[in-house]
Design a protein around this motif. Structure first.
Motif, PDB file in Angstrom:
ATOM      1  N   ALA A   1       8.801  15.531  -5.585  1.00 50.45           N
ATOM      2  CA  ALA A   1       8.778  14.134  -6.042  1.00 50.45           C
ATOM      3  C   ALA A   1       7.469  13.508  -5.575  1.00 50.45           C
ATOM      4  CB  ALA A   1       9.971  13.364  -5.493  1.00 50.45           C
ATOM      5  N   GLN A   2       6.715  12.990  -6.495  1.00 46.98           N
ATOM      6  CA  GLN A   2       5.390  12.439  -6.204  1.00 46.98           C
ATOM      7  C   GLN A   2       5.291  11.027  -6.750  1.00 46.98           C
ATOM      8  OE1 GLN A   2       1.730  14.944  -6.577  1.00 46.98           O
ATOM      9  NE2 GLN A   2       1.209  13.511  -8.170  1.00 46.98           N
ATOM     10  N   ASP A   3       4.790  10.112  -5.910  1.00 48.74           N
ATOM     11  CA  ASP A   3       4.674   8.735  -6.363  1.00 48.74           C
ATOM     12  C   ASP A   3       3.341   8.532  -7.081  1.00 48.74           C
ATOM     13  OD1 ASP A   3       2.717   8.490  -4.397  1.00 48.74           O
ATOM     14  OD2 ASP A   3       4.078   7.615  -2.935  1.00 48.74           O
TER      15      ASP A   3
ATOM     16  N   VAL B   1       0.866  -1.178   0.000  1.00 48.21           N
ATOM     17  CA  VAL B   1       0.000   0.000   0.000  1.00 48.21           C
ATOM     18  C   VAL B   1       0.898   1.221   0.000  1.00 48.21           C
ATOM     19  CG1 VAL B   1      -1.897  -1.149   1.177  1.00 48.21           C
ATOM     20  CG2 VAL B   1      -0.173   0.018   2.524  1.00 48.21           C
ATOM     21  N   ASN B   2       0.364   2.303  -0.450  1.00 44.12           N
ATOM     22  CA  ASN B   2       1.171   3.523  -0.613  1.00 44.12           C
ATOM     23  C   ASN B   2       1.299   4.225   0.733  1.00 44.12           C
ATOM     24  OD1 ASN B   2       2.676   5.427  -1.977  1.00 44.12           O
ATOM     25  ND2 ASN B   2       0.901   6.682  -2.485  1.00 44.12           N
ATOM     26  N   ASP B   3       2.267   3.767   1.526  1.00 41.84           N
ATOM     27  CA  ASP B   3       2.479   4.346   2.853  1.00 41.84           C
ATOM     28  C   ASP B   3       3.852   4.985   3.002  1.00 41.84           C
ATOM     29  OD1 ASP B   3       3.826   1.968   2.635  1.00 41.84           O
ATOM     30  OD2 ASP B   3       3.385   1.273   4.662  1.00 41.84           O
ATOM     31  N   ASN B   4       4.589   5.113   1.919  1.00 36.57           N
ATOM     32  CA  ASN B   4       5.907   5.749   1.978  1.00 36.57           C
ATOM     33  C   ASN B   4       5.992   6.828   0.909  1.00 36.57           C
ATOM     34  OD1 ASN B   4       7.788   4.034   3.913  1.00 36.57           O
ATOM     35  ND2 ASN B   4       6.526   2.590   2.775  1.00 36.57           N
ATOM     36  N   ALA B   5       6.371   8.004   1.343  1.00 32.84           N
ATOM     37  CA  ALA B   5       6.579   9.104   0.411  1.00 32.84           C
ATOM     38  C   ALA B   5       7.976   9.004  -0.202  1.00 32.84           C
ATOM     39  CB  ALA B   5       6.414  10.451   1.116  1.00 32.84           C
ATOM     40  N   PRO B   6       8.163   9.523  -1.411  1.00 28.50           N
ATOM     41  CA  PRO B   6       9.515   9.523  -1.994  1.00 28.50           C
ATOM     42  C   PRO B   6      10.488  10.319  -1.119  1.00 28.50           C
ATOM     43  CG  PRO B   6       7.857  10.014  -3.652  1.00 28.50           C
ATOM     44  CD  PRO B   6       7.155  10.052  -2.330  1.00 28.50           C
TER      45      PRO B   6
ATOM     46  N   GLY C   1       0.941   6.372  -6.282  1.00 28.62           N
ATOM     47  CA  GLY C   1      -0.070   5.720  -5.471  1.00 28.62           C
ATOM     48  C   GLY C   1      -1.381   6.485  -5.468  1.00 28.62           C
ATOM     49  N   SER C   2      -2.352   5.931  -4.759  1.00 19.61           N
ATOM     50  CA  SER C   2      -3.654   6.582  -4.641  1.00 19.61           C
ATOM     51  C   SER C   2      -4.089   6.508  -3.176  1.00 19.61           C
ATOM     52  CB  SER C   2      -4.679   5.902  -5.536  1.00 19.61           C
ATOM     53  OG  SER C   2      -5.939   6.517  -5.410  1.00 19.61           O
ATOM     54  N   PRO C   3      -4.118   7.646  -2.466  1.00 17.60           N
ATOM     55  CA  PRO C   3      -3.707   8.975  -2.934  1.00 17.60           C
ATOM     56  C   PRO C   3      -2.190   9.073  -3.029  1.00 17.60           C
ATOM     57  CG  PRO C   3      -4.263   9.041  -0.613  1.00 17.60           C
ATOM     58  CD  PRO C   3      -4.592   7.643  -1.073  1.00 17.60           C
ATOM     59  N   PRO C   4      -1.690   9.953  -3.898  1.00 19.32           N
ATOM     60  CA  PRO C   4      -0.230  10.055  -4.050  1.00 19.32           C
ATOM     61  C   PRO C   4       0.412  10.742  -2.857  1.00 19.32           C
ATOM     62  CG  PRO C   4      -1.340  11.686  -5.413  1.00 19.32           C
ATOM     63  CD  PRO C   4      -2.422  10.824  -4.817  1.00 19.32           C
ATOM     64  N   LEU C   5       1.631  10.327  -2.566  1.00 18.05           N
ATOM     65  CA  LEU C   5       2.446  10.956  -1.526  1.00 18.05           C
ATOM     66  C   LEU C   5       3.607  11.679  -2.189  1.00 18.05           C
ATOM     67  CD1 LEU C   5       2.533   8.066   1.126  1.00 18.05           C
ATOM     68  CD2 LEU C   5       0.957   9.998   1.001  1.00 18.05           C
ATOM     69  N   SER C   6       4.076  12.723  -1.538  1.00 16.99           N
ATOM     70  CA  SER C   6       5.116  13.526  -2.164  1.00 16.99           C
ATOM     71  C   SER C   6       6.033  14.118  -1.115  1.00 16.99           C
ATOM     72  CB  SER C   6       4.499  14.648  -3.013  1.00 16.99           C
ATOM     73  OG  SER C   6       3.746  15.529  -2.189  1.00 16.99           O
ATOM     74  N   SER C   7       7.190  14.558  -1.553  1.00 20.79           N
ATOM     75  CA  SER C   7       8.143  15.306  -0.751  1.00 20.79           C
ATOM     76  C   SER C   7       8.854  16.264  -1.692  1.00 20.79           C
ATOM     77  CB  SER C   7       9.143  14.364  -0.051  1.00 20.79           C
ATOM     78  OG  SER C   7       9.879  13.641  -1.012  1.00 20.79           O
TER      79      SER C   7
ATOM     80  N   ASN D   1       6.124  -1.254  -7.189  1.00 23.25           N
ATOM     81  CA  ASN D   1       5.335  -1.160  -8.412  1.00 23.25           C
ATOM     82  C   ASN D   1       4.837   0.272  -8.615  1.00 23.25           C
ATOM     83  OD1 ASN D   1       4.226  -2.045 -10.763  1.00 23.25           O
ATOM     84  ND2 ASN D   1       2.711  -3.384  -9.837  1.00 23.25           N
ATOM     85  N   GLN D   2       3.542   0.427  -8.861  1.00 19.28           N
ATOM     86  CA  GLN D   2       3.020   1.762  -9.165  1.00 19.28           C
ATOM     87  C   GLN D   2       3.205   2.719  -8.001  1.00 19.28           C
ATOM     88  OE1 GLN D   2       1.993   2.715 -12.076  1.00 19.28           O
ATOM     89  NE2 GLN D   2       1.312   4.771 -11.527  1.00 19.28           N
ATOM     90  N   ASN D   3       3.144   2.210  -6.779  1.00 22.14           N
ATOM     91  CA  ASN D   3       3.319   3.081  -5.616  1.00 22.14           C
ATOM     92  C   ASN D   3       4.742   3.608  -5.503  1.00 22.14           C
ATOM     93  OD1 ASN D   3       0.659   2.662  -4.873  1.00 22.14           O
ATOM     94  ND2 ASN D   3       1.151   0.872  -3.634  1.00 22.14           N
ATOM     95  N   ALA D   4       5.693   2.976  -6.184  1.00 18.90           N
ATOM     96  CA  ALA D   4       7.090   3.402  -6.113  1.00 18.90           C
ATOM     97  C   ALA D   4       7.516   4.171  -7.350  1.00 18.90           C
ATOM     98  CB  ALA D   4       8.002   2.186  -5.917  1.00 18.90           C
ATOM     99  N   ARG D   5       6.587   4.396  -8.267  1.00 19.94           N
ATOM    100  CA  ARG D   5       6.929   5.149  -9.474  1.00 19.94           C
ATOM    101  C   ARG D   5       6.952   6.629  -9.141  1.00 19.94           C
ATOM    102  NH1 ARG D   5       3.675   4.971 -15.265  1.00 19.94           N
ATOM    103  NH2 ARG D   5       5.085   6.375 -16.397  1.00 19.94           N
ATOM    104  N   VAL D   6       8.115   7.246  -9.262  1.00 23.20           N
ATOM    105  CA  VAL D   6       8.321   8.630  -8.834  1.00 23.20           C
ATOM    106  C   VAL D   6       8.269   9.540 -10.058  1.00 23.20           C
ATOM    107  CG1 VAL D   6       9.865  10.224  -7.663  1.00 23.20           C
ATOM    108  CG2 VAL D   6       9.710   7.849  -6.898  1.00 23.20           C
ATOM    109  N   SER D   7       7.502  10.611  -9.919  1.00 29.85           N
ATOM    110  CA  SER D   7       7.455  11.667 -10.926  1.00 29.85           C
ATOM    111  C   SER D   7       7.946  12.964 -10.286  1.00 29.85           C
ATOM    112  CB  SER D   7       6.030  11.857 -11.461  1.00 29.85           C
ATOM    113  OG  SER D   7       5.565  10.679 -12.067  1.00 29.85           O
ATOM    114  N   TYR D   8       8.656  13.738 -11.067  1.00 26.79           N
ATOM    115  CA  TYR D   8       9.249  14.976 -10.568  1.00 26.79           C
ATOM    116  C   TYR D   8       8.483  16.164 -11.145  1.00 26.79           C
ATOM    117  CZ  TYR D   8      12.992  11.730  -9.402  1.00 26.79           C
ATOM    118  OH  TYR D   8      13.718  10.682  -8.918  1.00 26.79           O
ATOM    119  N   ILE D   9       8.156  17.106 -10.262  1.00 22.44           N
ATOM    120  CA  ILE D   9       7.353  18.263 -10.638  1.00 22.44           C
ATOM    121  C   ILE D   9       8.055  19.514 -10.128  1.00 22.44           C
ATOM    122  CG2 ILE D   9       5.095  19.370 -10.440  1.00 22.44           C
ATOM    123  CD1 ILE D   9       3.940  16.601  -9.809  1.00 22.44           C
TER     124      ILE D   9
END
Length: 958
Positions: free
Chosen positions: A523-525, A434-439, A527-533, A471-479
C-alpha cells in the motif's frame, strides 16, 4: 528647514525585531515629501520590501507617514501639525513599526517632528481693563494675562513689552517650568484728577525667525484710594485628584486677606484665563474653593498648573498658583494589535517557528500599565517577548496534524492594576499536512479462500489500508509485489486493483496442482516522497469435486483381455480380485464407494462398499457359466458425486485351456479400429489435396516461364550457357538440389505407430540411366509384404557397402541430403522394418539441354504414376499398393534461375542391387571428367517427347 536623519541600530534578544531607525523632520511638510530612504537605512533591498509585503503599523494613531515599496522611502501622507499632535510635549515623535513577512521581521521607526515658527503669541482676550485707585502706592502689582505661543523652544514665547511706560512698568518672573509671570508695576503715583483713564499696549514676542508677536490692549481706570491689596496665604498650593473624578469635586480651598475695610476689603477669586483651557476644567468660587468642572484624564495630562487671582473691590489684586497632580487609576484595558500572523503552518515546522507577531499597549502608568499575556491551555505554543510591548507567538513542541489539524489560540493580556483589566484575541491556525504517515493495513496478515475451477477475474478478497494523512498524502494505491509461486510470477495468479485493493483471480485454480500460495501487497500513498507498507496475503484454494475416480486395477486395455480365474471349488467369501481406485480430490470428495452395477450372475458375486473387494456370496457350481462379466461402479462422496466404471472379466474354471477356449472369440475393440480407419482416410485425403494443389501451382509456373522463354528465343539476346543439374559452373555459382523422398511403411494389425522424419539421402538415392527414355522407372517386388498381417515383415538386409565416392558426390561440397518422410507401424512381434534397399547415383554427360516441352512431358508422367499409386490404396497398407516397394521418389520440376536452366532429376527407382550396380557402371563410363577437384554428378538424360509421353501415359492407365 533641513532634515536631520538619525539612525540607531539596536539588536534585540529575538531575531524577529531587527533594529530601530529614527528620523527628524519639520512640521508642516507638504504631502508626498520624502522622510527618508528606509530601505537603505535598514540595509534592505527594495525587492525584499515587495516580497515581504512591507507595511506600516501605527496602532490607533492617525497615519501621517506612508511607505513606498517601489522606491523604498517613507513619504508624508498627511500634513503634520506638531502643536495639534503633541501640544507642548517635547520631543514630539511618531512611533511606527514596519512589518515584513516571509520571514517575519519587525523594524521600529521613530519620526521626530521638529517645531517651526508657525504660531504667533496670542492672548485669549483682545483687551484687559483695570480699575486702580489713585491712592495706589508705588510698587503696586497688577497681574496681566499671559500670552500663549503654541510653538516651543526658540519659537516659543520670549518676551513682553509694555507701552507707554509713564506710570507702569513690566515685571516678568520666569519659573523653573518655563512659565513667565507678567505683572504690571506702578512706578509713578496716579492722579485721577490729571488723568482718569490710561491706555496701554502689552506686546508678546517669540524668538523665531521671522519673529512673530501678539498684543492686548490694557485700559486703566483711575479710582479713588484703596490703599491695601489682597494677599494670598500661600504663593503655591498643591492638590491631587484621581482621574475620572466626577464633575463638582472640590480640590482644595485657597484664602487671601485684604487690610482694607468695607467694600475695599471684599475679595473675589478667579482663575486666570489662558489659552490652555484650564478654566474649562477648574473653577474657583467666592469662597476660594477650587472645583472640578471638566474631565481629568491621566493619559492626557499628568498634572495641571492653575493660576488664581484675588482682587478686592478697589482693583488691587494678588496671584498664586495651584499644582494639581492627577492620580492614575486602572481605567484602560490592554490593547492587543496583531501585526502579522500565519493562517497555516506545516506540521513539520521546527520549534520556535514564529506564527504571530502582536503588540500590547496599556496607556495606564505604573502597575496599571504593566501587562502580562498568557495563552489557553494544552496548545503547543508559547509567547516570546520581542521588545517592549511587542510579542511573538512561537511553537514550543512538535506539531501533528493527525492529532490536531486546527488550533484556536486565545491570547489574553491583563494588567496589574486593582482591579485588573484584561483583553483577549482569538486566532485560528491551520496545520497543513505533510506526508509523515505510511498506510497501515487493518490486519497484519490476510487469509482468503477461493473454490477451485473459478472463473478468471473473480474477486477473491479485499485488502484495506488507511493513511492518517490528508488529501493527496492519504490517497492509497495498492501494488502487487513481484514474487513467484512455483517459479511462476504471482501476477499470473492474482491481480490487485490499485484503487480499491480488491484481489482478483487471473486464472482458474486447480486444487490438485496448487493448494495455497502467498504473496505480498504493498500500500503506497500519494505523497512526495511516497510512503508504503506491505502485508502478506495467503490464498487457500478449496477443493471441488471435479475429478472422477481413477481405476488403477484392473487395468483396462483396448485390445487385451484380462480375466480373473475362480476355481469351481471356491467357497463362499472367496476373494476374486480387488478393484483399486483413487480420487485426486481431497476430503470427502475423495471418499470412494464401490458398487456392483451389472453382472452376468448377480447372485454369485458382491463388491465391498468401502474396500472394492470382489467376493463370492455362494458356492460356485458346475452350472455357473465360465465367462462372467462384472461392471463395477466407483463413486466418490462429493456433491454432485462423480463415478467411474470398470469391467472385470471372471473365468469360472479349474484349468487354463478351458478359459482360453472360452475367451478366444473376444474380438478387438471395434470402436478403436473404426477411429483408426477414419483418421487414416482423413490423413490420406489431406495429403492428396496438398499434392494436387502443389502440382497445379508448379504447372502454372512452368507454363509461365515457358512463355517467357519463347519470347527470349525470338529475340536477338545472347545465348546463356546451359548448366546441367547437379553441376556447378566454373565461376562457383553453386546449384540448388531439389530431391524429396517419401517412404511409407505399414504392417497390419498394428495398434501403435511412430513417424520418423529426415531420412538420410543415402537410403533414398536416385539412379541416373543415360539409356533410359522415361522420366521414372519403378522396380517393384514380386511378392507383397502385406499379404499376411500376422506374419512379421520380411525385408532384405541392408547393404553395408553403400556410399558415394568422392567423384560422384552430389553438390559442390558434400553429400546430398534430400528430405524424406517415413511412417512405420509396429507389428505385434515388436520388431520394426529396417532400411530400404540400396540405390546408387550414377554420373554421365548430358548431351543437350531438354526443351520445355520435354520437361512438361516428364512432369505429366510423374503425376500419372502418383495417380496410379493413389488409385490402388487400401485400408491395410495406408494407401500403397503392393506393386510398389516401400520406397518411391518424387522429383521436383525444373526451374530457371537467372536464365540458367536447372531441370529436375529424371531418376530411376530400383530395388535390384545387380541392376543398380550395372546402371552405376554404365553411368560411370559415360561420365565427363570433373572440371574441378571435387567431382560433380552427371545430369540425367533428356525427357521424353510429348508424343511418347502420351503413349506411355495411356499404357500405364490401362
Amino acid at each position: 528647514m533641513g532634515r536631520q536623519v538619525l539612525i540607531f541600530i539596536m539588536i534585540f534578544s529575538l531575531g524577529s525585531v531587527l533594529g530601530q531607525v529614527s528620523y527628524s523632520i519639520p512640521e508642516e511638510m507638504t504631502k508626498g515629501s520624502v522622510v527618508g530612504n528606509i530601505a537603505r537605512d535598514l540595509g534592505l533591498d527594495v525587492k525584499r520590501l515587495k516580497s515581504g509585503k512591507a507595511r506600516i503599523f501605527t496602532g490607533d494613531s492617525a497615519e501621517y507617514i506612508e511607505l513606498s515599496r517601489d522606491r523604498g522611502v517613507l513619504l508624508v501622507k498627511e500634513r503634520i501639525d506638531r502643536e495639534s499632535l503633541c501640544r507642548r510635549t517635547t520631543p514630539c515623535a511618531l512611533h511606527l513599526q514596519i512589518i515584513l513577512e516571509n520571514p517575519m521581521e519587525l523594524f521600529r521607526i521613530t519620526v521626530e517632528i521638529t517645531d517651526i515658527n508657525d504660531n504667533s503669541p496670542s492672548f485669549k482676550n483682545d483687551e484687559k481693563r483695570f480699575e486702580i485707585s489713585e491712592s495706589a502706592v508705588i510698587g503696586s502689582k497688577f497681574v496681566l494675562e499671559r500670552a500663549v505661543d503654541a510653538d516651543i523652544g526658540l519659537n516659543g514665547l520670549k518676551n513682553y513689552t509694555l507701552k507707554p511706560t509713564d506710570n507702569f512698568v513690566l515685571n516678568i518672573q520666569s519659573h523653573s517650568d518655563g512659565i513667565k509671570k507678567v505683572e504690571m508695576v506702578l512706578h509713578k503715583p496716579l492722579d485721577r484728577e490729571k488723568e482718569d483713564h490710561i491706555s496701554l499696549l502689552l506686546t508678546a514676542v517669540d524668538g523665531g525667525e521671522p519673529q512673530m508677536s501678539g498684543t492686548v490692549k490694557i485700559h486703566v481706570t483711575v479710582l479713588d484710594a484703596n490703599d491695601n491689596a489682597p494677599v494670598f496665604m500661600q504663593s503655591l498650593y498643591k492638590a491631587a485628584i484621581a482621574e475620572n473624578s466626577p464633575i463638582g469635586t472640590t480640590l482644595l480651598t485657597v484664602s487671601a486677606s485684604d487690610a482694607d475695610k468695607g467694600t475695599n476689603g471684599e475679595i473675589s477669586y478667579s482663575v486666570s484665563t489662558t489659552m490652555d483651557s484650564i478654566s474649562d476644567i477648574f473653577t474657583i468660587n467666592e469662597n476660594g474653593e477650587v472645583i472640578l468642572v471638566g474631565e481629568v484624564d491621566f493619559e492626557k495630562a499628568k498634572y495641571y498648573r492653575i493660576d488664581i487671582e484675588a482682587q478686592d473691590s478697589g482693583g488691587l489684586s494678588d496671584s498664586s498658583k495651584i499644582i494639581v497632580d492627577v492620580i492614575d487609576i486602572n481605567d484602560n484595558k490592554p490593547v492587543i494589535s496583531v501585526l502579522s500572523k500565519s493562517d497555516s503552518i506545516p506540521e513539520d515546522s521546527p520549534k520556535n517557528t514564529v506564527i504571530v507577531m502582536f503588540s500590547v499597549l496599556d496607556p495606564d502608568s505604573s502597575n496599571n500599565g504593566q501587562v502580562n499575556c498568557r495563552l489557553n491551555d494544552n496548545i503547543p505554543f508559547t509567547i516570546a517577548t520581542s521588545s517592549n510591548d511587542f510579542y511573538s507567538l512561537v511553537t514550543d513542541s512538535d506539531l501533528d496534524r493527525e492529532t490536531a489539524s486546527q488550533y484556536n489560540i486565545t491570547v489574553t493580556c491583563s494588567d496589574e492594576g486593582v482591579p485588573s483589566l484584561s483583553s483577549s484575541v482569538t486566532l485560528t491556525l491551520q496545520i497543513s499536512d505533510v506526508n509523515d504517515n505510511a498506510p497501515v493495513f487493518e490486519r497484519s496478515s490476510y487469509e482468503a479462500y477461493i473454490v477451485e475451477n473459478n472463473t478468471p477475474g473473480l474477486s477473491i478478497f479485499t485488502v484495506k489500508a488507511r493513511d492518517a494523512d490528508w488529501n493527496q498524502n492519504a490517497r492509497v494505491s495498492y501494488i502487487l509485489e513481484d514474487s513467484s509461486v512455483n517459479g511462476v510470477p504471482v501476477s499470473s495468479y492474482v491481480s490487485v486493483s490499485a484503487d480499491s485493493g480488491v484481489i482478483h483471480a487471473v486464472r482458474s485454480f486447480d486444487y490438485e496442482q496448487i493448494k495455497d500460495f502467498h504473496f505480498r501487497v504493498k500500500a503506497q500513498d500519494g505523497g512526495s516522497p511516497p510512503l508504503s507498507s506491505n502485508v502478506t496475503v495467503k490464498v487457500m484454494i478449496q477443493d471441488q469435486n471435479d475429478n472422477p475416480p481413477q481405476v488403477l486395477y484392473p487395468v483396462q486395455t483396448g485390445g487385451s483381455l484380462v480375466a480373473e480365474m475362480v476355481p469351481r471349488s471356491a467357497d463362499v467369501g472367496y476373494l476374486v480380485t480387488k478393484v483399486v481406485a483413487v480420487d485426486v480430490d481431497s476430503g470427502q470428495n475423495a471418499w470412494l464407494s464401490y458398487k456392483l452395477q451389472k453382472a452376468t450372475d448377480r447372485a454369485l458375486f458382491e463388491v465391498g462398499l468401502q474396500n472394492g473387494e470382489i467376493r463370492t456370496i455362494r458356492q460356485v457350481t458346475d452350472k455357473d457359466a465360465v465367462k462372467q462379466r462384472l461392471t463395477v461402479i466407483v463413486e466418490d462422496n462429493g456433491q454432485p458425486s462423480r463415478s467411474a466404471t470398470v469391467i472385470v472379466n471372471v473365468a469360472v474354471a479349474d484349468s487354463f485351456p478351458e478359459v482360453l477356449s472360452e475367451f478366444t472369440d473376444f474380438t478387438q475393440d471395434k470402436e478403436y479400429n473404426d477411429n483408426l480407419t477414419f483418421y487414416l482416410v482423413l490423413a490420406l485425403a489431406v495429403v492428396s489435396f496438398l499434392f494436387i494443389t502443389c502440382l497445379v501451382v508448379i504447372i502454372s509456373v512452368k507454363i509461365y516461364r515457358w512463355r517467357q522463354s519463347r519470347v527470349m528465343y525470338h529475340s536477338n539476346l545472347p545465348v546463356i550457357p546451359y548448366y546441367p543439374p547437379r553441376y556447378s559452373d566454373t565461376l562457383g555459382t553453386g546449384t540448388l538440389q531439389h530431391v524429396y523422398n517419401y517412404e511409407v511403411c505399414r504392417t497390419t494389425d498394428s495398434r501403435k505407430s511412430d513417424c520418423k522424419f529426415g531420412i538420410a539421402g543415402s537410403q533414398n538415392v536416385l539412379i541416373m540411366d543415360p539409356s533410359s527414355t522415361g522420366t521414372m522407372q519403378r522396380i517393384q517386388s514380386e511378392k507383397s509384404i502385406l499379404d499376411e498381417p500376422d506374419s512379421p515383415l520380411e525385408q532384405k538386409p541392408p547393404n553395408n557397402d553403400w556410399r558415394f565416392t568422392q567423384g560422384p558426390r552430389p553438390g559442390p561440397s558434400g553429400p546430398h541430403m534430400p528430405y524424406g518422410t517415413h511412417i512405420r507401424w509396429t507389428p505385434k512381434s515388436g520388431t520394426r522394418a529396417t532400411g530400404g534397399p540400396e540405390v546408387a547415383m550414377g554420373t554421365g554427360p548430358w548431351p543437350q539441354p531438354p526443351t520445355e516441352a520435354e520437361q512438361l512431358q516428364a512432369l505429366m508422367a510423374a503425376a500419372n504414376e502418383v495417380s496410379e499409386a493413389t488409385a490402388t490404396l487400401g485400408p491395410g497398407t495406408m494407401g500403397l499398393s503392393t506393386r510398389y516397394s516401400p520406397q518411391f521418389t518424387l522429383q521436383h520440376v525444373p526451374d530457371y534461375r537467372q536464365n540458367v536452366y536447372i531441370p529436375g532429376s529424371t531418376a530411376t527407382l530400383t530395388s535390384n542391387p545387380q541392376q543398380q550396380q550395372a546402371t552405376a557402371q554404365q553411368a560411370a563410363q559415360q561420365a565427363l571428367p570433373p572440371p574441378q577437384v571435387s567431382a560433380q554428378p552427371e545430369p540425367p538424360k533428356a525427357a521424353q517427347t510429348p508424343a511418347s509421353k502420351k503413349k506411355s501415359t495411356k499404357k500405364e492407365k490401362k
